[in-house]
Motif scaffolding. Structure first.
Motif, PDB file in Angstrom:
ATOM      1  N   GLY A 154      56.815 -38.537  38.698  1.00  0.00           N
ATOM      2  CA  GLY A 154      56.153 -37.704  39.691  1.00  0.00           C
ATOM      3  C   GLY A 154      55.095 -38.482  40.456  1.00  0.00           C
ATOM      4  N   ASN A 155      54.282 -37.751  41.221  1.00  0.00           N
ATOM      5  CA  ASN A 155      53.248 -38.401  42.024  1.00  0.00           C
ATOM      6  C   ASN A 155      51.956 -37.596  41.943  1.00  0.00           C
ATOM      7  OD1 ASN A 155      51.990 -40.205  43.737  1.00  0.00           O
ATOM      8  ND2 ASN A 155      52.806 -39.286  45.607  1.00  0.00           N
ATOM      9  N   GLN A 156      51.440 -37.463  40.699  1.00  0.00           N
ATOM     10  CA  GLN A 156      50.179 -36.736  40.498  1.00  0.00           C
ATOM     11  C   GLN A 156      48.967 -37.656  40.575  1.00  0.00           C
ATOM     12  OE1 GLN A 156      53.410 -34.847  39.764  1.00  0.00           O
ATOM     13  NE2 GLN A 156      52.931 -36.115  37.980  1.00  0.00           N
ATOM     14  N   GLY A 157      49.206 -38.927  40.845  1.00  0.00           N
ATOM     15  CA  GLY A 157      48.106 -39.860  41.028  1.00  0.00           C
ATOM     16  C   GLY A 157      47.739 -40.623  39.764  1.00  0.00           C
ATOM     17  N   PHE A 158      46.631 -41.357  39.878  1.00  0.00           N
ATOM     18  CA  PHE A 158      46.160 -42.225  38.806  1.00  0.00           C
ATOM     19  C   PHE A 158      44.755 -41.805  38.368  1.00  0.00           C
ATOM     20  CE2 PHE A 158      49.065 -44.711  41.434  1.00  0.00           C
ATOM     21  CZ  PHE A 158      49.891 -45.324  40.508  1.00  0.00           C
ATOM     22  N   VAL A 159      44.334 -42.352  37.238  1.00  0.00           N
ATOM     23  CA  VAL A 159      42.955 -42.194  36.762  1.00  0.00           C
ATOM     24  C   VAL A 159      42.442 -43.581  36.391  1.00  0.00           C
ATOM     25  CG1 VAL A 159      41.439 -41.245  34.990  1.00  0.00           C
ATOM     26  CG2 VAL A 159      43.322 -39.863  35.894  1.00  0.00           C
ATOM     27  N   ILE A 160      41.284 -43.939  36.945  1.00  0.00           N
ATOM     28  CA  ILE A 160      40.688 -45.232  36.624  1.00  0.00           C
ATOM     29  C   ILE A 160      39.446 -44.996  35.766  1.00  0.00           C
ATOM     30  CG2 ILE A 160      39.386 -45.347  38.810  1.00  0.00           C
ATOM     31  CD1 ILE A 160      39.816 -48.442  38.622  1.00  0.00           C
ATOM     32  N   THR A 161      39.399 -45.706  34.622  1.00  0.00           N
ATOM     33  CA  THR A 161      38.322 -45.537  33.645  1.00  0.00           C
ATOM     34  C   THR A 161      37.954 -46.898  33.057  1.00  0.00           C
ATOM     35  OG1 THR A 161      39.708 -45.327  31.660  1.00  0.00           O
ATOM     36  CG2 THR A 161      39.381 -43.334  32.982  1.00  0.00           C
ATOM     37  N   THR A 162      36.999 -46.874  32.131  1.00  0.00           N
ATOM     38  CA  THR A 162      36.677 -48.075  31.359  1.00  0.00           C
ATOM     39  C   THR A 162      37.520 -48.138  30.094  1.00  0.00           C
ATOM     40  OG1 THR A 162      34.881 -46.936  30.243  1.00  0.00           O
ATOM     41  CG2 THR A 162      34.317 -48.210  32.218  1.00  0.00           C
ATOM     42  N   GLY A 163      38.481 -47.245  29.948  1.00  0.00           N
ATOM     43  CA  GLY A 163      39.375 -47.276  28.791  1.00  0.00           C
ATOM     44  C   GLY A 163      38.894 -46.436  27.631  1.00  0.00           C
ATOM     45  N   GLN A 164      38.124 -45.378  27.934  1.00  0.00           N
ATOM     46  CA  GLN A 164      37.635 -44.452  26.903  1.00  0.00           C
ATOM     47  C   GLN A 164      36.847 -45.169  25.809  1.00  0.00           C
ATOM     48  OE1 GLN A 164      41.067 -42.148  25.593  1.00  0.00           O
ATOM     49  NE2 GLN A 164      40.703 -40.680  27.226  1.00  0.00           N
ATOM     50  N   THR A 165      36.001 -46.097  26.214  1.00  0.00           N
ATOM     51  CA  THR A 165      35.212 -46.861  25.247  1.00  0.00           C
ATOM     52  C   THR A 165      33.914 -46.133  24.903  1.00  0.00           C
ATOM     53  OG1 THR A 165      34.250 -48.120  27.081  1.00  0.00           O
ATOM     54  CG2 THR A 165      36.112 -49.100  25.925  1.00  0.00           C
ATOM     55  N   SER A 166      33.525 -46.214  23.622  1.00  0.00           N
ATOM     56  CA  SER A 166      32.270 -45.598  23.183  1.00  0.00           C
ATOM     57  C   SER A 166      31.237 -46.629  22.765  1.00  0.00           C
ATOM     58  CB  SER A 166      32.541 -44.655  21.999  1.00  0.00           C
ATOM     59  OG  SER A 166      32.971 -45.390  20.862  1.00  0.00           O
ATOM     60  N   ASP A 167      31.636 -47.904  22.668  1.00  0.00           N
ATOM     61  CA  ASP A 167      30.718 -48.917  22.142  1.00  0.00           C
ATOM     62  C   ASP A 167      30.375 -50.007  23.146  1.00  0.00           C
ATOM     63  OD1 ASP A 167      33.176 -50.135  22.223  1.00  0.00           O
ATOM     64  OD2 ASP A 167      33.122 -50.915  20.178  1.00  0.00           O
ATOM     65  N   ASN A 168      30.809 -49.860  24.397  1.00  0.00           N
ATOM     66  CA  ASN A 168      30.475 -50.831  25.439  1.00  0.00           C
ATOM     67  C   ASN A 168      29.885 -50.078  26.624  1.00  0.00           C
ATOM     68  OD1 ASN A 168      30.369 -52.791  27.462  1.00  0.00           O
ATOM     69  ND2 ASN A 168      32.259 -53.781  26.793  1.00  0.00           N
ATOM     70  N   TYR A 191      38.296 -39.063  43.494  1.00  0.00           N
ATOM     71  CA  TYR A 191      37.505 -37.881  43.155  1.00  0.00           C
ATOM     72  C   TYR A 191      36.808 -38.084  41.810  1.00  0.00           C
ATOM     73  CZ  TYR A 191      40.534 -36.115  46.802  1.00  0.00           C
ATOM     74  OH  TYR A 191      41.208 -35.964  47.994  1.00  0.00           O
ATOM     75  N   ALA A 192      35.498 -37.792  41.760  1.00  0.00           N
ATOM     76  CA  ALA A 192      34.687 -38.022  40.568  1.00  0.00           C
ATOM     77  C   ALA A 192      34.910 -36.925  39.534  1.00  0.00           C
ATOM     78  CB  ALA A 192      33.210 -38.088  40.943  1.00  0.00           C
ATOM     79  N   ASN A 193      35.159 -37.350  38.298  1.00  0.00           N
ATOM     80  CA  ASN A 193      35.363 -36.400  37.212  1.00  0.00           C
ATOM     81  C   ASN A 193      34.615 -36.855  35.962  1.00  0.00           C
ATOM     82  OD1 ASN A 193      37.495 -34.369  38.167  1.00  0.00           O
ATOM     83  ND2 ASN A 193      38.443 -36.323  38.682  1.00  0.00           N
ATOM     84  N   SER A 194      34.192 -35.888  35.165  1.00  0.00           N
ATOM     85  CA  SER A 194      33.588 -36.191  33.872  1.00  0.00           C
ATOM     86  C   SER A 194      34.681 -36.600  32.899  1.00  0.00           C
ATOM     87  CB  SER A 194      32.842 -34.972  33.326  1.00  0.00           C
ATOM     88  OG  SER A 194      31.841 -34.543  34.230  1.00  0.00           O
ATOM     89  N   GLU A 195      34.325 -37.473  31.981  1.00  0.00           N
ATOM     90  CA  GLU A 195      35.278 -37.900  30.956  1.00  0.00           C
ATOM     91  C   GLU A 195      34.833 -37.335  29.615  1.00  0.00           C
ATOM     92  OE1 GLU A 195      37.843 -41.849  29.951  1.00  0.00           O
ATOM     93  OE2 GLU A 195      35.736 -42.144  30.407  1.00  0.00           O
ATOM     94  N   PHE A 196      35.636 -36.416  29.089  1.00  0.00           N
ATOM     95  CA  PHE A 196      35.265 -35.732  27.852  1.00  0.00           C
ATOM     96  C   PHE A 196      36.121 -36.228  26.689  1.00  0.00           C
ATOM     97  CE2 PHE A 196      34.461 -32.606  31.305  1.00  0.00           C
ATOM     98  CZ  PHE A 196      33.095 -32.476  31.136  1.00  0.00           C
ATOM     99  N   GLY A 197      35.690 -35.869  25.488  1.00  0.00           N
ATOM    100  CA  GLY A 197      36.510 -36.096  24.303  1.00  0.00           C
ATOM    101  C   GLY A 197      36.609 -37.533  23.847  1.00  0.00           C
ATOM    102  N   ILE A 198      35.607 -38.359  24.165  1.00  0.00           N
ATOM    103  CA  ILE A 198      35.635 -39.751  23.728  1.00  0.00           C
ATOM    104  C   ILE A 198      35.292 -39.817  22.241  1.00  0.00           C
ATOM    105  CG2 ILE A 198      34.663 -42.048  24.053  1.00  0.00           C
ATOM    106  CD1 ILE A 198      36.363 -40.974  26.377  1.00  0.00           C
ATOM    107  N   VAL A 199      36.174 -40.421  21.448  1.00  0.00           N
ATOM    108  CA  VAL A 199      35.958 -40.541  20.010  1.00  0.00           C
ATOM    109  C   VAL A 199      34.946 -41.657  19.748  1.00  0.00           C
ATOM    110  CG1 VAL A 199      37.030 -41.035  17.781  1.00  0.00           C
ATOM    111  CG2 VAL A 199      38.266 -39.687  19.496  1.00  0.00           C
ATOM    112  N   THR A 200      33.921 -41.365  18.955  1.00  0.00           N
ATOM    113  CA  THR A 200      32.835 -42.331  18.757  1.00  0.00           C
ATOM    114  C   THR A 200      32.780 -42.924  17.349  1.00  0.00           C
ATOM    115  OG1 THR A 200      31.209 -40.654  18.084  1.00  0.00           O
ATOM    116  CG2 THR A 200      31.457 -41.079  20.452  1.00  0.00           C
TER     117      THR A 200
END
Length: 454
Positions: free
Chosen positions: A414-428, A56-65
């Protein structure tokens, strides 16, 4: 709280004994071979789980820059991901006191911004505007991608350039060479810096507070699909690189009367101590997924993953109670595998990330790295492979999901699932499109297990 050290050692012990038994079955002269059954004691199988997975597609907020080694600048109109426009603000610092002499007069002022990497095309011109900051930046404060840097700056443009990015390689080493964006700055700003009270030029806090709080660089949005680029700035100085800087070239009374006067110069540097912040704006209006984003709609065709506070995907896994109830079964390995759609992702134009990050959602809805990561990052995986897949070893995590049911247990996940990201990167800026849950080679959970007979 309950402690599970004994349980963990018990799992390890069982696997060790199974390995010994498996080895023993293959030695003809081992003591006791006469009493073993004629068939293999252990059968090893692979189970490929696809139907029980959701994405499921989600926005990624709160990335520190402002905590990264690099900063981005520019605007990119990606055919699949829409527009990303990145703006940049930074402090300028004095590293040594300079006596500008009697009646210093600014001759010219330039901002030099260095970069080596470009993501996107090198044909589209970027329009960059420079403003002076009117509000302070603080290096010990966290700034996220939605910070309104423009509101912190003056309305007056003090520099502007239309610049086309480029990439050049060293002919010998094939390393990417440093490129420079040289932006002419209003000489009044340069004059302000060299005419400052000497007391404010000695102490950096006084300089930042009273003379120059910093500069803000705004990128004009690119609108043509498939055009534009993001440049990764080498902004900060280091032991091996001078860093980006604003230079004021000037003359004074002593210099002017010389027979062969040389224009003097003073560099105001962007150092490792300078607060450096990005504002990042994503516009998904033109994308195919815009109506599904954050709506709980399954990504059956494509999974969109984007850094810089962009996109992540929530991966759900169906009930695993069948494994708990299956007698005489031990899980040897559990691996989540993601396949890049190389055509949809257009990997030639937009190289994919060299690695992705997989976290799990705990009972408090907090994203955490699975225990397998702490066992060994290389064992855990997530690196881009030659077949354009990403593999994540989550064996110990899945084992906990299956065996530990008490939420008060320290080891409960538990079994709430996983989240796949680029690792909360702001410079790549590297993004990727993975094959969705409805595709034949889409995301899958591969469980290797041993069935031992009685």
């Amino acid at each position: 709280m309950k402690h599970n050290t004994n349980r963990i050692f018990k799992y390890a012990g069982v696997l060790f004994l199974m390995a010994l038994l498996f080895s023993a079955c293959n030695k003809e002269n081992d003591l006791g071979i006469e009493i073993l059954p004629g068939t293999d004691l252990i059968n090893v199988h692979n189970a490929v789980i696809k139907d029980q997975l959701g994405a499921y597609a989600n926005s990624e907020f709160g990335i520190v820059t402002n905590r990264s080694g690099y900063n981005l600048i520019g605007s990119l109109q990606d055919e699949a991901f829409g527009n990303t426009t990145v703006n940049f603000a930074t402090q300028l610092r004095i590293t040594t006191y300079t006596d500008f002499g009697a009646n210093p007069v600014a001759d010219s002022t330039f901002l030099f911004l260095y970069y080596r990497n470009v993501y996107g095309d090198t044909l589209t011109a970027q329009n960059l505007k420079v403003y002076e900051l009117e509000e302070m930046l603080y290096d010990d404060q966290k700034y996220t991608q939605d910070i309104d840097l423009k509101s912190m700056a003056s309305d007056q443009v003090i520099g502007e350039i239309v610049y086309t990015p480029k990439v050049e390689l060293d002919s010998a080493s094939q390393d990417t060479l440093y490129q420079v964006i040289k932006i002419p700055i209003d000489n009044e700003f340069g004059q302000k810096l060299i005419s400052a009270d000497s007391a404010d030029m000695v102490i950096i806090d006084s300089f930042l507070t009273n003379i120059c709080k910093g500069i803000y660089i705004e990128s004009e949005k690119v609108n043509t699909p498939g055009s534009g680029a993001l440049m990764r700035l080498e902004a900060s100085s280091s032991s091996t690189f001078q860093g980006s800087a604003l230079l004021v070239y000037y003359n004074n009374d002593s210099n002017i009367v010389a027979e062969e006067p040389d224009t003097l110069s003073k560099a105001f540097l962007i150092t490792q101590f300078s607060a450096r912040v990005n504002n990042i704006v994503h516009d998904y209006t033109s994308t195919a997924f815009v109506n599904d984003l954050d709506q709980g709609v399954e990504q059956e065709d494509y999974i969109y993953i984007q850094p810089t506070g962009g996109l992540k995907s929530h991966i759900t896994v169906g009930e695993l109670t069948g494994w708990r109830d299956s007698l005489n079964t031990a899980i040897n390995k559990a691996e989540l595998v993601f396949q890049i759609d190389t055509i949809a992702s257009d990997i030639e134009k937009y190289p994919p990330p060299t690695s992705l990050t997989l976290t799990f959602i705990d009972k408090d809805s907090i994203e955490r790295l699975p225990i397998d990561y702490y066992f060994s990052p290389s064992y855990y995986g997530g690196y881009l492979r030659e077949d354009y897949t990403y593999h994540f070893n989550v064996t110990q995590h899945v084992q906990r999901v299956i065996n530990i049911l008490d939420p008060d247990d320290d080891a409960y996940v538990g079994n709430q699932g996983f989240v796949i990201t680029t690792g909360q990167t702001s410079d790549n800026p590297r993004r990727v499109i993975l094959e969705g849950t409805g595709r034949e080679t889409g995301v899958q959970l591969i469980i290797t297990y041993s069935k031992y007979l009685q």
